[in-house]
Design an enzyme around this catalytic site. Sequence first.
Site, short mmCIF file in Angstrom:
data_model
loop_
_atom_site.label_atom_id
_atom_site.label_comp_id
_atom_site.label_asym_id
_atom_site.label_seq_id
_atom_site.Cartn_x
_atom_site.Cartn_y
_atom_site.Cartn_z
N TYR A 132 1.42 -1.48 -0.09
CA TYR A 132 -0.15 -0.11 0.04
C TYR A 132 0.62 1.23 -0.13
O TYR A 132 1.56 0.81 0.72
CB TYR A 132 -1.02 -0.23 1.08
N SER A 133 0.69 2.72 -0.78
CA SER A 133 0.58 2.96 -0.79
C SER A 133 2.68 3.07 -1.32
O SER A 133 3.05 2.47 -1.66
CB SER A 133 1.14 4.56 -0.56
N GLU A 134 3.67 3.93 0.21
CA GLU A 134 4.95 3.48 0.16
C GLU A 134 5.82 1.69 -0.45
O GLU A 134 6.39 1.39 -0.57
CB GLU A 134 5.51 3.78 0.89
N PHE A 165 -2.13 -1.47 -3.97
CA PHE A 165 -2.77 -0.23 -4.09
C PHE A 165 -2.15 0.81 -3.21
O PHE A 165 -1.06 0.95 -2.53
CB PHE A 165 -3.32 -0.68 -2.14
#
Length: 253
Positions: A132-134, A165
Amino acid sequence: MRFLCLPGAYGSADKFQVQLAPFVKELFEDGTATFHFIHGPCKATPPDGFGDYFGQPPHYRFIEPDKDVEKTHQDDILSRIREFPDCETPEDTMRELMREGIATTHKSTDNALKYLLKIMQEQGPFDGIIGYSEGATVAATLLLHEQRRFKKKGIKPMFKYAIFFAGWPPVDPDRHNMILSDESEEMIEIPTCHIIGSLDPYVHGSLALYNVCNPDTAYIFDHAKGHTLPRDKETVKELGDVVREAIRTYGIH
């Protein structure tokens, strides 16, 4: 199907497990998948004004500015998230984001890869990876590292499927620059699922990540919201069906 799960910056394994709980329940209850949650090795403090958003400490990251760079170059890219550019293409947006230069993260990126490889060896094997993200950016970087290692040393990659994500494009594991599809022919070869939000102010980062994945096996799922994880029952069921179909189609287990 066993997934290794990587949270976003300033998250933690426990918080990500809560955030992803509806999706985990959807795939765990019918025996499709199990999930192993970890967080990054770097303790971190959220940017000013974001303390409430990221919740109570501890907070972690996978990548941070290297400690030994000069302070005049300490420009953490995450400090710019309030003024994310919006250019004609996802790749132009990412280049504009980088235009002013960022703090060096060479050592931190290398350490993150070593950290994840150690987890894979000691706590694996895993069939898939979720970021997710990073965490998505780091997961993508790890997948490229696996591909290159296979070509150089013949070590078979562990991961057969990836779920992203949000996220941004991967960092070149060797040169440490961001990999963009209009500058490089290298791509993530395994099947991927990209969960994006059309209202996400950073959606160009997600699309730039999608563009460096195999177009024949990369799937976009738009939950039509912002930089969040889908949690409503109908959307999670639909996403679960997408993942189950990918596992059947590509024979992942």
